[in-house]
Scaffold this active site. Structure first.
Site, PDB file in Angstrom:
ATOM      1  N   CYS A 245       0.844  -1.203   0.000  1.00  0.00           N
ATOM      2  CA  CYS A 245       0.000   0.000   0.000  1.00  0.00           C
ATOM      3  C   CYS A 245       0.882   1.257   0.000  1.00  0.00           C
ATOM      4  O   CYS A 245       1.540   1.540  -0.988  1.00  0.00           O
ATOM      5  CB  CYS A 245      -0.965  -0.053   1.179  1.00  0.00           C
TER       6      CYS A 245
ATOM      7  N   GLU B 211      -1.000  -8.651   5.325  1.00  0.00           N
ATOM      8  CA  GLU B 211      -0.937  -8.766   6.794  1.00  0.00           C
ATOM      9  C   GLU B 211      -2.321  -8.687   7.421  1.00  0.00           C
ATOM     10  O   GLU B 211      -2.498  -9.052   8.577  1.00  0.00           O
ATOM     11  CB  GLU B 211       0.003  -7.692   7.375  1.00  0.00           C
TER      12      GLU B 211
ATOM     13  N   HIS C 147      -3.430  -5.710   1.327  1.00  0.00           N
ATOM     14  CA  HIS C 147      -2.705  -5.864   2.585  1.00  0.00           C
ATOM     15  C   HIS C 147      -2.652  -7.334   3.004  1.00  0.00           C
ATOM     16  O   HIS C 147      -3.560  -7.795   3.706  1.00  0.00           O
ATOM     17  CB  HIS C 147      -3.413  -5.073   3.690  1.00  0.00           C
TER      18      HIS C 147
END
Lengths: 232, 80
Positions: free
Chosen positions: A86, A205, A203
């Site tokens: 990002c 994560e 993302h």
């Protein structure tokens, strides 16, 4: 394997990345402050999401001149593994470590939701644990993820298999309707020439634990770990 | 010395903000508007530099930081 999560003023996903690497992947991880100029202790550097330097001027434009970025560039030039997620992707673009640039989303809205992305090249350090064409469900959260590049760059990216992820429908079809932000060719993630530098808007994560609704992001982390171990 | 820098989306590069403003102007009845491009206006004040050198320096500032040459053009106006 030792990860370094680079923290700029205004980063806000560094703790999520640190958590996943430490608690889920069970690998060594440190925060790397943006003033640090030695990254030689790390096997993989993570540039996390957020709003570095308030995203003033352009996203990533000021962060790229942080002292740590010179070390990141040297690390990448020597084949070191670097992933920008990002805002981290935007910083890699501004730093010229990946080609192209980001524009405002065509909707002008900040978009925060799950997206489907298709693995366009499963033979990379970042995707070897996935199948070619596999659809991953990973959240996006950005206002400026509308990737653009000149035609020569896009042709080179396509020809060299450096378009790694494309926005798609749940069935894996890459369509205009599945494009959340106007990104050219539905591009969600690309690699640099040596495939050791990877930038992506979704993302991983935030999709690495069941409780968060998807574990597809783990494939990215597991890929880079497998790649690292295979290198010995 | 005052320096004005105009940064605008490069020709051919999509400008979502400009397109949104164009749509809004048209819906307000300004049908004569054919295109809108939205950029940035940056004002610098320089000190202790001679005019000859200043323009080169400002150009370098634009190339390295103030504009992204992949998606933006810039124009520099030196002085008031």
């Amino acid at each position: 394997m030792r990860f370094g999560v680079v923290v700029f003023p205004g980063s806000n996903c560094e703790m999520d990345c640190h958590h996943v690497i430490d608690k889920v992947l069970r690998e060594d991880v440190d925060y790397v402050w943006h003033q640090q100029t030695d990254v030689s202790a790390y096997d993989c550097l993570v540039l996390p999401g957020g709003f570095s330097y308030g995203d003033y001027l352009r996203c990533g434009a000021i962060a790229r001149f942080s002292p740590v970025m010179e070390a990141v560039a040297d690390f990448a030039a020597e084949g070191g593994l670097v992933i920008g997620i990002c805002n981290g992707f935007q910083i890699l673009l501004e730093a010229g470590l990946l080609p192209g640039a980001m524009l405002r989303n065509t909707s002008l809205s900040f978009i925060c939701r799950f997206s489907s992305v298709r693995v366009e090249n499963a033979d990379t350090p970042w995707t070897n644990a996935a199948r070619q064409g596999q659809v991953l469900r990973v959240p996006i959260a950005h206002g400026e993820g509308n990737y653009t590049a000149d035609e020569a760059t896009l042709a080179a990216l396509a020809e060299e298999g450096r378009i790694i992820l494309r926005y798609c429908g749940e069935d894996g079809e890459v369509t205009a309707a599945a494009n959340p932000n106007g990104s050219v060719d539905n591009i969600a993630g690309i690699c640099g020439e040596g495939f050791n530098v990877f930038g992506l808007m979704p993302h991983p994560e935030r999709a690495s634990e069941e409780i968060l609704g998807s574990t597809d992001g783990l494939l990215i982390w597991e890929s880079v770990m497998a790649h690292y171990r295979s290198r010995g | 010395m005052k320096v004005s820098i105009y940064v605008s989306p490069k020709k051919g590069v999509l400008d979502p903000a400009g397109q949104a403003a164009l749509g809004a102007l048209k819906s307000l009845g300004f049908g004569e508007v054919a295109d809108v491009r939205i950029g940035k206006y940056i004002i610098l004040r320089l000190e202790d530099i001679d005019a000859g050198k200043a323009e080169d320096r400002v150009q370098e500032m634009c190339e390295r930081l103030l504009a992204n040459p992949i998606i933006e053009d810039y124009r520099i106006e030196m002085g008031d």
